[in-house]
Design a protein around this motif. Structure first.
Motif, PDB file in Angstrom:
ATOM      1  N   ALA A 113       0.827  -1.210   0.000  1.00 40.57           N
ATOM      2  CA  ALA A 113       0.000   0.000   0.000  1.00 40.57           C
ATOM      3  C   ALA A 113       0.863   1.263   0.000  1.00 40.57           C
ATOM      4  N   LEU A 114       2.007   1.223   0.692  1.00 39.64           N
ATOM      5  CA  LEU A 114       2.917   2.362   0.695  1.00 39.64           C
ATOM      6  C   LEU A 114       3.463   2.614  -0.710  1.00 39.64           C
ATOM      7  N   PHE A 115       3.915   1.563  -1.381  1.00 37.53           N
ATOM      8  CA  PHE A 115       4.424   1.725  -2.747  1.00 37.53           C
ATOM      9  C   PHE A 115       3.333   2.278  -3.665  1.00 37.53           C
ATOM     10  N   GLN A 116       2.114   1.768  -3.510  1.00 39.07           N
ATOM     11  CA  GLN A 116       1.020   2.221  -4.374  1.00 39.07           C
ATOM     12  C   GLN A 116       0.583   3.641  -4.031  1.00 39.07           C
ATOM     13  N   TYR A 117       0.760   4.045  -2.793  1.00 39.21           N
ATOM     14  CA  TYR A 117       0.488   5.431  -2.410  1.00 39.21           C
ATOM     15  C   TYR A 117       1.497   6.361  -3.100  1.00 39.21           C
ATOM     16  N   LEU A 118       2.753   5.918  -3.178  1.00 39.88           N
ATOM     17  CA  LEU A 118       3.794   6.722  -3.809  1.00 39.88           C
ATOM     18  C   LEU A 118       3.652   6.748  -5.331  1.00 39.88           C
ATOM     19  N   ASP A 119       3.178   5.631  -5.903  1.00 43.55           N
ATOM     20  CA  ASP A 119       3.000   5.543  -7.352  1.00 43.55           C
ATOM     21  C   ASP A 119       1.888   4.535  -7.628  1.00 43.55           C
ATOM     22  N   ALA A 120       0.727   5.024  -8.024  1.00 42.11           N
ATOM     23  CA  ALA A 120      -0.454   4.171  -8.201  1.00 42.11           C
ATOM     24  C   ALA A 120      -0.283   3.118  -9.289  1.00 42.11           C
ATOM     25  N   THR A 121       0.720   3.260 -10.152  1.00 43.89           N
ATOM     26  CA  THR A 121       0.918   2.276 -11.228  1.00 43.89           C
ATOM     27  C   THR A 121       1.692   1.043 -10.779  1.00 43.89           C
ATOM     28  N   ILE A 122       2.227   1.059  -9.555  1.00 45.88           N
ATOM     29  CA  ILE A 122       3.015  -0.080  -9.066  1.00 45.88           C
ATOM     30  C   ILE A 122       2.085  -1.233  -8.693  1.00 45.88           C
ATOM     31  N   GLN A 123       2.346  -2.379  -9.283  1.00 47.04           N
ATOM     32  CA  GLN A 123       1.602  -3.601  -8.951  1.00 47.04           C
ATOM     33  C   GLN A 123       2.408  -4.417  -7.950  1.00 47.04           C
ATOM     34  N   SER A 124       1.720  -5.186  -7.113  1.00 44.17           N
ATOM     35  CA  SER A 124       2.439  -5.981  -6.118  1.00 44.17           C
ATOM     36  C   SER A 124       3.406  -6.966  -6.772  1.00 44.17           C
ATOM     37  N   SER A 125       3.115  -7.384  -8.003  1.00 37.52           N
ATOM     38  CA  SER A 125       3.995  -8.328  -8.698  1.00 37.52           C
ATOM     39  C   SER A 125       5.330  -7.691  -9.087  1.00 37.52           C
ATOM     40  N   TYR A 126       5.432  -6.367  -9.056  1.00 40.22           N
ATOM     41  CA  TYR A 126       6.691  -5.686  -9.366  1.00 40.22           C
ATOM     42  C   TYR A 126       7.664  -5.745  -8.183  1.00 40.22           C
ATOM     43  N   LEU A 127       7.153  -6.067  -7.013  1.00 42.67           N
ATOM     44  CA  LEU A 127       7.938  -5.989  -5.778  1.00 42.67           C
ATOM     45  C   LEU A 127       8.532  -7.343  -5.404  1.00 42.67           C
ATOM     46  N   THR A 128       9.752  -7.307  -4.909  1.00 43.22           N
ATOM     47  CA  THR A 128      10.418  -8.526  -4.448  1.00 43.22           C
ATOM     48  C   THR A 128      10.774  -8.369  -2.976  1.00 43.22           C
ATOM     49  N   THR A 129      10.913  -9.482  -2.283  1.00 39.96           N
ATOM     50  CA  THR A 129      11.310  -9.447  -0.877  1.00 39.96           C
ATOM     51  C   THR A 129      12.823  -9.332  -0.781  1.00 39.96           C
ATOM     52  N   ALA A 130      13.287  -8.423   0.050  1.00 41.18           N
ATOM     53  CA  ALA A 130      14.714  -8.234   0.294  1.00 41.18           C
ATOM     54  C   ALA A 130      14.905  -8.086   1.799  1.00 41.18           C
ATOM     55  N   THR A 131      16.141  -7.941   2.226  1.00 34.70           N
ATOM     56  CA  THR A 131      16.394  -7.751   3.657  1.00 34.70           C
ATOM     57  C   THR A 131      17.359  -6.595   3.882  1.00 34.70           C
ATOM     58  N   LEU A 132      17.160  -5.936   5.005  1.00 34.36           N
ATOM     59  CA  LEU A 132      18.100  -4.961   5.531  1.00 34.36           C
ATOM     60  C   LEU A 132      18.555  -5.483   6.887  1.00 34.36           C
ATOM     61  N   GLN A 133      19.534  -4.839   7.476  1.00 33.93           N
ATOM     62  CA  GLN A 133      19.966  -5.234   8.814  1.00 33.93           C
ATOM     63  C   GLN A 133      18.980  -4.697   9.842  1.00 33.93           C
ATOM     64  N   TRP A 134      18.760  -5.484  10.874  1.00 34.45           N
ATOM     65  CA  TRP A 134      17.849  -5.135  11.976  1.00 34.45           C
ATOM     66  C   TRP A 134      18.722  -4.906  13.198  1.00 34.45           C
ATOM     67  N   GLY A 135      19.118  -3.640  13.397  1.00 39.83           N
ATOM     68  CA  GLY A 135      20.020  -3.322  14.492  1.00 39.83           C
ATOM     69  C   GLY A 135      21.462  -3.652  14.134  1.00 39.83           C
ATOM     70  N   GLY A 136      22.327  -3.543  15.116  1.00 41.41           N
ATOM     71  CA  GLY A 136      23.733  -3.835  14.896  1.00 41.41           C
ATOM     72  C   GLY A 136      24.487  -2.608  14.408  1.00 41.41           C
ATOM     73  N   THR A 137      25.751  -2.842  14.045  1.00 37.61           N
ATOM     74  CA  THR A 137      26.638  -1.786  13.558  1.00 37.61           C
ATOM     75  C   THR A 137      27.329  -2.300  12.303  1.00 37.61           C
ATOM     76  N   PRO A 138      28.040  -1.436  11.581  1.00 42.60           N
ATOM     77  CA  PRO A 138      28.755  -1.910  10.396  1.00 42.60           C
ATOM     78  C   PRO A 138      29.736  -3.053  10.709  1.00 42.60           C
ATOM     79  N   ASP A 139      30.342  -3.020  11.898  1.00 34.49           N
ATOM     80  CA  ASP A 139      31.311  -4.057  12.259  1.00 34.49           C
ATOM     81  C   ASP A 139      30.677  -5.258  12.944  1.00 34.49           C
ATOM     82  N   THR A 140      29.516  -5.062  13.542  1.00 39.44           N
ATOM     83  CA  THR A 140      28.806  -6.157  14.215  1.00 39.44           C
ATOM     84  C   THR A 140      27.372  -6.164  13.711  1.00 39.44           C
ATOM     85  N   PRO A 141      27.144  -6.816  12.569  1.00 42.20           N
ATOM     86  CA  PRO A 141      25.791  -6.799  11.990  1.00 42.20           C
ATOM     87  C   PRO A 141      24.742  -7.371  12.935  1.00 42.20           C
TER      88      PRO A 141
END
Length: 197
Positions: A106-134
């Motif tokens: 819904a956030l992506f579609q709010y930013l651009d109504a032409t975005i379909q859910s099929s355009y989106l892929t699952t990815a990951t970011l780090q959840w806490g930690g530091t550059p040296d201790t992920p």
């Protein structure tokens, strides 16, 4: 001496009844920060306690901060022409659609109504930690685009419905190779910061 008035009816024996707690149980912020946060685990966050985002990309090799926390957004630039914008927003309740995955679509579609859910892929970011201790991993949705003869971009975002906040990171680079390197730096130096309360 127990003297009772015979005209008063004795009170019936009462049966104990468990009452509903009026105090919300404590939120274990350390436990939430110590494990991965897939989309399905978004409900483990404390209501109304926003997720944050690190600003360590400003000290990463080749990067510099261009704008710091202007209306909640920071911008970074790299010597190779890559630009990263990172933003955390609160008050995201109007975007909540069931689970965090649906809310992020819904956030992506709010930013651009032409975005379909099929355009989106699952990815990951780090959840806490530091550059040296992920830290651990947090699931986000990603939208990647390459303009013909133009820049390569990736947008990574997550709505945290229970916490009422969202994180949004855009990466724009001259080509796919520099985009890959920039995304690696984003994962390492811009971890999402779990709520502390």
């Amino acid at each position: 001496m127990d003297v009772r008035d015979p005209s008063v009816t004795a009170a019936p024996a009462s049966t104990p009844v468990l009452s509903t707690p009026t105090i919300t149980p404590g939120h274990d912020a350390d436990a939430v920060a110590a494990r991965d946060l897939p989309f399905a685990a978004g409900g483990t966050l404390a209501p109304g306690a926003p997720v944050g985002i690190s600003d360590e990309l400003k000290v990463a090799p080749g990067w510099k901060m261009v704008r710091e926390n202007v209306a909640g957004a920071s911008q970074y630039a790299k010597a190779d022409g890559c630009v990263v914008a990172a933003r955390v927003s609160t008050g995201q309740a109007p975007l909540v659609r069931g689970g965090d995955r649906e809310s992020t679509v819904a956030l992506f579609q709010y930013l651009d109504a032409t975005i379909q859910s099929s355009y989106l892929t699952t990815a990951t970011l780090q959840w806490g930690g530091t550059p040296d201790t992920p830290g651990k991993n947090v699931e986000v949705l990603a939208l990647e685009q390459t303009a013909p003869g133009g820049r390569s971009t990736a947008v990574l975002a997550r709505v945290f419905g229970t916490a009422g906040s969202s994180a949004y990171v855009s990466v724009s680079c001259p080509d796919a190779a520099t985009l890959g390197s920039a995304r690696h730096d984003v994962v390492r130096y811009l971890p999402l910061v779990p709520p502390s309360a």
